[in-house]
Design an enzyme around this catalytic site. Structure first.
Site, PDB file in Angstrom:
ATOM      1  N   GLU A  91       1.162  -1.039   0.133  1.00  0.00           N
ATOM      2  CA  GLU A  91      -0.414  -0.341   0.190  1.00  0.00           C
ATOM      3  C   GLU A  91       0.850   1.339   0.006  1.00  0.00           C
ATOM      4  OE1 GLU A  91      -3.793   1.875   2.697  1.00  0.00           O
ATOM      5  OE2 GLU A  91      -2.984   0.462   3.393  1.00  0.00           O
ATOM      6  N   LYS A 150      -8.989   3.095  -2.084  1.00  0.00           N
ATOM      7  CA  LYS A 150      -9.382   2.193  -1.266  1.00  0.00           C
ATOM      8  C   LYS A 150     -10.831   3.677  -0.642  1.00  0.00           C
ATOM      9  CE  LYS A 150      -7.143   1.425   3.250  1.00  0.00           C
ATOM     10  NZ  LYS A 150      -5.658   1.648   4.608  1.00  0.00           N
ATOM     11  N   CYS A 156      -6.343  -3.063   1.806  1.00  0.00           N
ATOM     12  CA  CYS A 156      -5.346  -3.553   3.229  1.00  0.00           C
ATOM     13  C   CYS A 156      -6.920  -2.910   3.474  1.00  0.00           C
ATOM     14  CB  CYS A 156      -4.882  -2.314   3.668  1.00  0.00           C
ATOM     15  SG  CYS A 156      -4.126  -2.979   5.660  1.00  0.00           S
ATOM     16  N   GLY A 201      23.739  -1.258  34.173  1.00  0.00           N
ATOM     17  CA  GLY A 201      23.514  -2.660  34.814  1.00  0.00           C
ATOM     18  C   GLY A 201      22.296  -3.191  35.236  1.00  0.00           C
ATOM     19  N   GLY A 202      21.152  -2.426  34.260  1.00  0.00           N
ATOM     20  CA  GLY A 202      19.926  -2.891  35.175  1.00  0.00           C
ATOM     21  C   GLY A 202      19.632  -3.718  33.130  1.00  0.00           C
ATOM     22  N   ILE A 203      18.662  -4.301  33.606  1.00  0.00           N
ATOM     23  CA  ILE A 203      18.091  -4.964  32.536  1.00  0.00           C
ATOM     24  C   ILE A 203      17.597  -4.320  31.080  1.00  0.00           C
ATOM     25  CG2 ILE A 203      15.601  -5.115  33.411  1.00  0.00           C
ATOM     26  CD1 ILE A 203      15.662  -8.107  32.575  1.00  0.00           C
ATOM     27  N   ASN A 227      16.579  12.610  41.774  1.00  0.00           N
ATOM     28  CA  ASN A 227      16.458  13.056  40.284  1.00  0.00           C
ATOM     29  C   ASN A 227      17.328  14.090  39.570  1.00  0.00           C
ATOM     30  OD1 ASN A 227      13.828  11.634  40.117  1.00  0.00           O
ATOM     31  ND2 ASN A 227      12.461  13.761  40.070  1.00  0.00           N
ATOM     32  N   GLU A 267       7.234   1.249  33.037  1.00  0.00           N
ATOM     33  CA  GLU A 267       7.815   2.944  34.444  1.00  0.00           C
ATOM     34  C   GLU A 267       6.660   3.446  33.644  1.00  0.00           C
ATOM     35  OE1 GLU A 267      11.740   0.747  35.499  1.00  0.00           O
ATOM     36  OE2 GLU A 267      11.416   1.967  33.388  1.00  0.00           O
ATOM     37  N   LYS A 303       4.170  13.093  31.207  1.00  0.00           N
ATOM     38  CA  LYS A 303       5.503  12.864  30.873  1.00  0.00           C
ATOM     39  C   LYS A 303       5.383  12.132  29.496  1.00  0.00           C
ATOM     40  CE  LYS A 303       7.518  11.773  35.907  1.00  0.00           C
ATOM     41  NZ  LYS A 303       7.690  11.414  36.664  1.00  0.00           N
TER      42      LYS A 303
END
Length: 579
Positions: A48, A117, A153, A296-298, A376, A405, A524
């Site tokens: 498309e 379309k 589509c 060092g975090g995932i 922070n 998060e 945020k």
């Protein structure tokens, strides 16, 4: 009367267009046609809006862009004067002051037919009614003696367009698609295809785009299904390819045959989508590479792995930014992860930056207690350093916050939220754990990273922490992630009321807290970097909530409408439409 041919060789161009690169997409289409001609194809089919890229959003309203797309389509039509394959060219098409999502039949040096379309999607990530006009119900097009229905589509997600094509003599259906990836998409597509085949008794060839476009990732996975519901062709997911599908007329009906490949699904497909989305965002925006904080975090570890799989280790720069709360485990794990991935790794301590900020603010903060403000400052110092590296050397900052998060605002705006793109933005924390373990035993086809363990096991097994204060753990502020993610999935994906979630056995106060955090973190999310969509409802294109919003779910069972206050004549008469 011209006799209907008994065969048609079709080249399926499952390709990765670049949004707005009309000249580049034209060149890609020409190269595909040359390859198809070498394979003896009669017809080349594109996904498309291939000439423009999909979805073009408000770009398609620019007259200069419309003209460029039409000029490219006309150039392709002139190319077909050479006697090679005909084309189903997909492009925006401006006519009489309106813009259509179009497919053109190009053959013998001319545009032989144009179809528009009909059903313009206006839900989830789609907003086509804003920019396109709907076309009339179409009849089939004639391609070298074969009557082909070319619904576009969304036109196959309802009955009407295919029903019209079947009733007006279509012998097969070829469907150009811009269908983005999401976790449940393969079952949904197949159910839709089988339904349309059952109603029309026509074989269907489904041609899908591949590649990343902003937050969307198109997986390709083009397929063909015969009228007897047998799978006739299946292309790989997340990869460009040009494949030949042979259509043959057998006992008066057409049947497709072509290559059948397996493709990723489930967690493997999610990981592959994140890699492709990041790769194309970097490549199409012409960044030389990426830089990210490796804590060092995932979350940062899996983002580093995805970046290396997308771009190769030479284009990934990882930076450890330690402070006095950074543990020895984190220092060791980050180093081991960087070494396993083969990336450049630098250690840039942030003590001077943090303490300088604290000293600068000390007169203003005199008489107050230390709190999250000072915590922070660490995150914002890290964000500033990473953005400075980006400014100096041109690499894009990868931001690493997961969906859990981002849902509850457990991230620092102008700190760890700094960055240009987030490959794990639509993955809940529990999925990040699962995909990290997956990557240590598997990697997607075409990935540029090393085989084997690239995320140290200790990163996967240790309790998550932001390390902004002594002995901090995520669960000091949040419910356990398995509980949090289950509640969020109900609130975000299903819009479930608090009362119904509590009725499933979740703690009422926990559910109310999560619902409140979800609501107040909207400001945020509105400022967050874009990221790959993999779930049914991502933040941004799918879920558009107001920032100023005082509504909170009380948690009480939903009341029934009070029909006693309704005048029986108050409601307008509603027509019931039978689909």
């Amino acid at each position: 009367m011209t006799q209907t041919p008994s065969s048609l060789r079709i080249a399926v161009a499952q390709l990765n267009p670049v949004m707005g690169d009309v000249a580049g997409n034209l060149a890609k289409a020409r190269a595909a046609r040359a390859d198809a001609a070498a394979a003896g194809a009669d017809l080349v089919v594109f996904s498309e809006l291939f000439i423009s890229g999909y979805p073009p959003e408000d770009l398609v309203l620019k007259p200069a862009f419309q003209a460029a797309c039409r000029q490219a389509a006309e150039a392709l039509a002139r190319d077909t004067a050479d006697g090679g394959p005909a084309l189903l060219v997909t492009t925006p098409w401006a006519e009489d002051g309106r813009v259509y999502n179009a497919v053109l039949v190009a053959d013998a040096g001319m545009i032989q037919a144009v179809r528009f379309k009909v059903d313009l999607p206006n839900y989830s990530v789609f907003d086509e009614k804003r920019v396109f006009a709907p076309g009339p119900l179409p009849g089939p097009v004639n391609v070298r003696g074969v009557r082909i229905g070319v619904p576009i589509c969304e036109d196959i997600w309802g009955e009407e367009v295919v029903e019209t094509l079947s009733e007006t003599g279509a012998e097969m259906l070829i469907v150009p698609n811009g269908s983005p990836y999401r976790e449940s998409v393969y079952d949904e597509r197949m159910s839709t295809i089988v339904a349309r085949i059952g109603e029309s008794d026509l074989p269907l060839l489904y041609v899908n785009q591949v590649g990343g476009q902003d937050e969307l990732v198109f997986d390709g996975a083009s397929l063909a299904v015969n009228a007897d519901r047998s799978l006739a062709m299946q292309l790989p997911a997340f990869a460009e390819t040009i494949a030949i599908v042979d259509a043959k007329r057998v006992d008066g009906a057409w049947r497709f045959s072509g290559p059948i490949h397996t493709h990723e699904s489930g967690d493997e497909a999610n990981y592959a989508a994140c890699v492709l989305g990041l790769r194309d965002y970097v490549e199409k925006n012409r960044f030389p590479g990426v830089v990210l904080g490796l804590s060092g975090g995932i979350d940062s570890a899996i983002c580093a792995a995805m970046a290396v799989d997308a771009l190769g280790p030479d284009r990934v720069h990882c930076v450890m930014l330690p402070y006095r709360f950074t543990s020895e485990d984190s220092l060791k794990d980050a180093f081991e992860c960087a070494r396993a991935l083969g990336v450049r790794y630098d250690v840039v301590p942030i003590a001077a930056a943090v303490e300088g900020l604290e000293a600068t603010l000390a007169p203003l903060f005199k008489g107050t207690n230390r709190d999250i403000t000072e915590e922070n400052l660490q995150s914002r110092a890290r964000g500033t350093i990473l953005m400075s590296i980006s400014n100096k050397f041109g690499a894009m900052v990868v931001t690493t916050g997961n969906k859990s998060e981002m849902s509850v605002g457990y991230a620092t705006i102008y700190g760890d939220m700094n960055g240009g793109y987030n490959p794990v933005k639509d993955l809940y924390k529990s999925e990040v754990f699962r995909l990290s373990a997956l990557r240590n035993r598997w990697k997607p086809a075409g990935a540029l990273g090393p085989d084997g363990e690239v995320i140290p096991v200790n990163i996967i097994t240790k309790p998550p922490t932001a390390e902004l204060r002594e002995n901090q753990k995520d669960q000091d502020s949040l419910p356990p992630y398995d509980v949090l993610d289950a509640i969020l999935e109900r609130l975000v994906e299903k819009e479930a009321p608090v009362a119904s979630i509590v009725a499933e056995g979740y703690d009422p106060e926990t559910v109310k807290k999560v619902e409140r955090l979800l609501a107040i973190a909207e400001y945020k999310r509105r400022q967050a970097a874009p990221g790959v969509k993999v779930t049914a409802r991502n933040f941004g294109r799918d879920r558009r909530y107001p920032v100023v919003n005082r509504f909170r779910d009380s948690g009480e069972p939903l009341p029934r409408p009070d029909m006693a206050v309704m005048n029986p004549t108050a409601m307008p008469k509603l027509d019931v439409v039978d689909f």
